[in-house]
Design a protein around this motif. Structure first.
Motif, PDB file in Angstrom:
ATOM      1  N   VAL A  58       0.852  -1.183   0.000  1.00 53.16           N
ATOM      2  CA  VAL A  58       0.000   0.000   0.000  1.00 53.16           C
ATOM      3  C   VAL A  58       0.890   1.236   0.000  1.00 53.16           C
ATOM      4  CG1 VAL A  58      -1.717   1.313   1.314  1.00 53.16           C
ATOM      5  CG2 VAL A  58      -1.851  -1.198   1.239  1.00 53.16           C
ATOM      6  N   ALA A  59       0.628   2.158  -0.915  1.00 52.86           N
ATOM      7  CA  ALA A  59       1.362   3.427  -0.959  1.00 52.86           C
ATOM      8  C   ALA A  59       0.598   4.448  -0.124  1.00 52.86           C
ATOM      9  CB  ALA A  59       1.492   3.924  -2.388  1.00 52.86           C
ATOM     10  N   VAL A  60       1.300   5.073   0.812  1.00 57.70           N
ATOM     11  CA  VAL A  60       0.751   6.193   1.571  1.00 57.70           C
ATOM     12  C   VAL A  60       1.199   7.441   0.827  1.00 57.70           C
ATOM     13  CG1 VAL A  60       0.700   7.393   3.789  1.00 57.70           C
ATOM     14  CG2 VAL A  60       0.877   4.880   3.722  1.00 57.70           C
ATOM     15  N   GLU A  61       0.230   8.225   0.351  1.00 54.12           N
ATOM     16  CA  GLU A  61       0.537   9.326  -0.554  1.00 54.12           C
ATOM     17  C   GLU A  61      -0.097  10.630  -0.080  1.00 54.12           C
ATOM     18  OE1 GLU A  61       0.486   6.737  -4.697  1.00 54.12           O
ATOM     19  OE2 GLU A  61      -1.348   7.743  -4.067  1.00 54.12           O
ATOM     20  N   THR A  62       0.467  11.719  -0.590  1.00 49.30           N
ATOM     21  CA  THR A  62      -0.145  13.030  -0.449  1.00 49.30           C
ATOM     22  C   THR A  62      -0.074  13.701  -1.806  1.00 49.30           C
ATOM     23  OG1 THR A  62      -0.282  15.014   0.934  1.00 49.30           O
ATOM     24  CG2 THR A  62       1.936  14.309   0.273  1.00 49.30           C
ATOM     25  N   TYR A  63      -1.006  14.600  -2.051  1.00 53.76           N
ATOM     26  CA  TYR A  63      -1.057  15.266  -3.341  1.00 53.76           C
ATOM     27  C   TYR A  63      -0.316  16.595  -3.265  1.00 53.76           C
ATOM     28  CZ  TYR A  63      -2.743  17.483  -7.565  1.00 53.76           C
ATOM     29  OH  TYR A  63      -2.800  18.108  -8.776  1.00 53.76           O
ATOM     30  N   MET A  64       0.588  16.806  -4.207  1.00 55.16           N
ATOM     31  CA  MET A  64       1.314  18.077  -4.320  1.00 55.16           C
ATOM     32  C   MET A  64       0.914  18.703  -5.651  1.00 55.16           C
ATOM     33  SD  MET A  64       5.100  17.119  -2.890  1.00 55.16           S
ATOM     34  CE  MET A  64       5.662  18.765  -3.248  1.00 55.16           C
ATOM     35  N   SER A  84      -5.937   7.656  12.077  1.00 56.82           N
ATOM     36  CA  SER A  84      -6.822   8.824  12.099  1.00 56.82           C
ATOM     37  C   SER A  84      -8.172   8.529  12.751  1.00 56.82           C
ATOM     38  CB  SER A  84      -7.040   9.362  10.686  1.00 56.82           C
ATOM     39  OG  SER A  84      -5.813   9.804  10.136  1.00 56.82           O
ATOM     40  N   TRP A  85      -8.570   7.275  12.804  1.00 61.55           N
ATOM     41  CA  TRP A  85      -9.831   6.893  13.458  1.00 61.55           C
ATOM     42  C   TRP A  85      -9.787   7.170  14.956  1.00 61.55           C
ATOM     43  CZ3 TRP A  85     -10.147   3.240  17.352  1.00 61.55           C
ATOM     44  CH2 TRP A  85      -8.989   2.498  17.582  1.00 61.55           C
ATOM     45  N   LEU A  86      -8.583   7.331  15.497  1.00 62.09           N
ATOM     46  CA  LEU A  86      -8.401   7.533  16.943  1.00 62.09           C
ATOM     47  C   LEU A  86      -8.547   8.983  17.377  1.00 62.09           C
ATOM     48  CD1 LEU A  86      -5.284   5.374  17.923  1.00 62.09           C
ATOM     49  CD2 LEU A  86      -7.493   5.380  19.066  1.00 62.09           C
ATOM     50  N   PHE A  87      -8.318   9.922  16.461  1.00 64.91           N
ATOM     51  CA  PHE A  87      -8.198  11.327  16.840  1.00 64.91           C
ATOM     52  C   PHE A  87      -9.198  12.208  16.094  1.00 64.91           C
ATOM     53  CE2 PHE A  87      -3.971   9.302  16.898  1.00 64.91           C
ATOM     54  CZ  PHE A  87      -3.739   9.338  18.266  1.00 64.91           C
ATOM     55  N   PRO A  88      -9.993  12.984  16.858  1.00 67.86           N
ATOM     56  CA  PRO A  88     -10.902  13.927  16.182  1.00 67.86           C
ATOM     57  C   PRO A  88     -10.083  14.856  15.293  1.00 67.86           C
ATOM     58  CG  PRO A  88     -11.346  13.834  18.555  1.00 67.86           C
ATOM     59  CD  PRO A  88     -10.078  13.053  18.305  1.00 67.86           C
ATOM     60  N   PRO A  89     -10.568  15.233  14.176  1.00 71.86           N
ATOM     61  CA  PRO A  89     -11.934  15.092  13.655  1.00 71.86           C
ATOM     62  C   PRO A  89     -12.179  13.799  12.878  1.00 71.86           C
ATOM     63  CG  PRO A  89     -10.695  16.491  12.181  1.00 71.86           C
ATOM     64  CD  PRO A  89      -9.749  16.095  13.297  1.00 71.86           C
ATOM     65  N   TYR A  90     -11.336  12.783  13.057  1.00 71.58           N
ATOM     66  CA  TYR A  90     -11.492  11.476  12.406  1.00 71.58           C
ATOM     67  C   TYR A  90     -11.556  11.606  10.886  1.00 71.58           C
ATOM     68  CZ  TYR A  90     -13.012  10.614  17.203  1.00 71.58           C
ATOM     69  OH  TYR A  90     -13.098  10.578  18.570  1.00 71.58           O
ATOM     70  N   ARG A  91     -10.506  12.231  10.329  1.00 72.78           N
ATOM     71  CA  ARG A  91     -10.401  12.397   8.874  1.00 72.78           C
ATOM     72  C   ARG A  91      -9.011  11.917   8.444  1.00 72.78           C
ATOM     73  NH1 ARG A  91     -14.865  14.345   7.227  1.00 72.78           N
ATOM     74  NH2 ARG A  91     -14.289  15.078   5.186  1.00 72.78           N
ATOM     75  N   TRP A  92      -8.955  11.288   7.279  1.00 75.16           N
ATOM     76  CA  TRP A  92      -7.674  10.813   6.756  1.00 75.16           C
ATOM     77  C   TRP A  92      -6.767  12.001   6.458  1.00 75.16           C
ATOM     78  CZ3 TRP A  92      -6.657   6.052   7.641  1.00 75.16           C
ATOM     79  CH2 TRP A  92      -7.636   5.079   7.590  1.00 75.16           C
ATOM     80  N   THR A  93      -5.509  11.885   6.807  1.00 74.92           N
ATOM     81  CA  THR A  93      -4.540  12.943   6.517  1.00 74.92           C
ATOM     82  C   THR A  93      -3.718  12.619   5.268  1.00 74.92           C
ATOM     83  OG1 THR A  93      -2.999  11.930   8.092  1.00 74.92           O
ATOM     84  CG2 THR A  93      -4.349  13.755   8.898  1.00 74.92           C
ATOM     85  N   PHE A  94      -3.850  11.393   4.745  1.00 71.02           N
ATOM     86  CA  PHE A  94      -3.138  10.971   3.541  1.00 71.02           C
ATOM     87  C   PHE A  94      -4.054  10.089   2.704  1.00 71.02           C
ATOM     88  CE2 PHE A  94       0.156  11.275   6.887  1.00 71.02           C
ATOM     89  CZ  PHE A  94       0.908  12.303   6.346  1.00 71.02           C
TER      90      PHE A  94
END
Length: 160
Positions: A58-64, A84-94
């Motif tokens: 699985v590639a963990v990516e961010t968009y530039m 990310s499921w552990l920390f509010p606001p529970y949104r994916w950062t990547f």
């Protein structure tokens, strides 16, 4: 065919966890398969799950904007993806994208958060395990940055 609980028992992240805890956690899980190129998670969307990668990469990516998708890390069999499921606001950062066929256990974050609220000992145990992964990945990122920028730095000035 193995149960979710049996599969979790074999995974390093869950080693040493009491059978009763694995049983509780497995009640929040399901087997899933992702095809090559399929997105498992998208940045800024609800992070309602985390994934135990059984097979595949699985590639963990961010968009530039100037470069497109930038791969930050590649995860393999035996890795965990998603805190990310552990920390509010529970949104994916990547973003997370399957580089080949991926077999995983998808664990429902809402279900797990509820179980952790009901059993703070379980919550603390999971938090310690995720904190270890976060620390390891931050260290790997630090080393990656040092490697990327080490050739661009001028040598230190001589002290006389």
């Amino acid at each position: 065919m193995k149960s979710i609980e049996q599969l979790l028992q074999q995974h390093p992240f869950f080693h040493g966890l009491p059978a009763t805890d694995r049983q509780l956690i497995s009640g929040c899980g399901e087997n899933c398969v992702y095809s090559s190129g399929e997105y498992i998670a998208r940045e800024n969307t609800p992070a309602d799950f985390f994934f135990v990668i059984r097979e595949g990469r699985v590639a963990v990516e961010t968009y530039m904007p100037s470069h497109g998708a930038l791969c930050l890390q590649t995860l393999h069999d035996g890795d965990i993806f998603g805190w990310s499921w552990l920390f509010p606001p529970y949104r994916w950062t990547f973003d997370a994208r399957a580089l080949e066929k991926v077999r995983a256990i998808r664990l429902d974050g809402k279900c797990l958060r509820q179980k952790c609220e009901e059993d703070p000992r379980l919550g603390f145990e999971l938090m310690k395990r995720f904190a270890k992964i976060v620390a390891e990945r931050l260290q790997a990122t630090r080393l990656q940055l040092l490697d990327v920028y080490s050739t661009e730095r001028p040598p230190p000035a001589e002290v006389r």
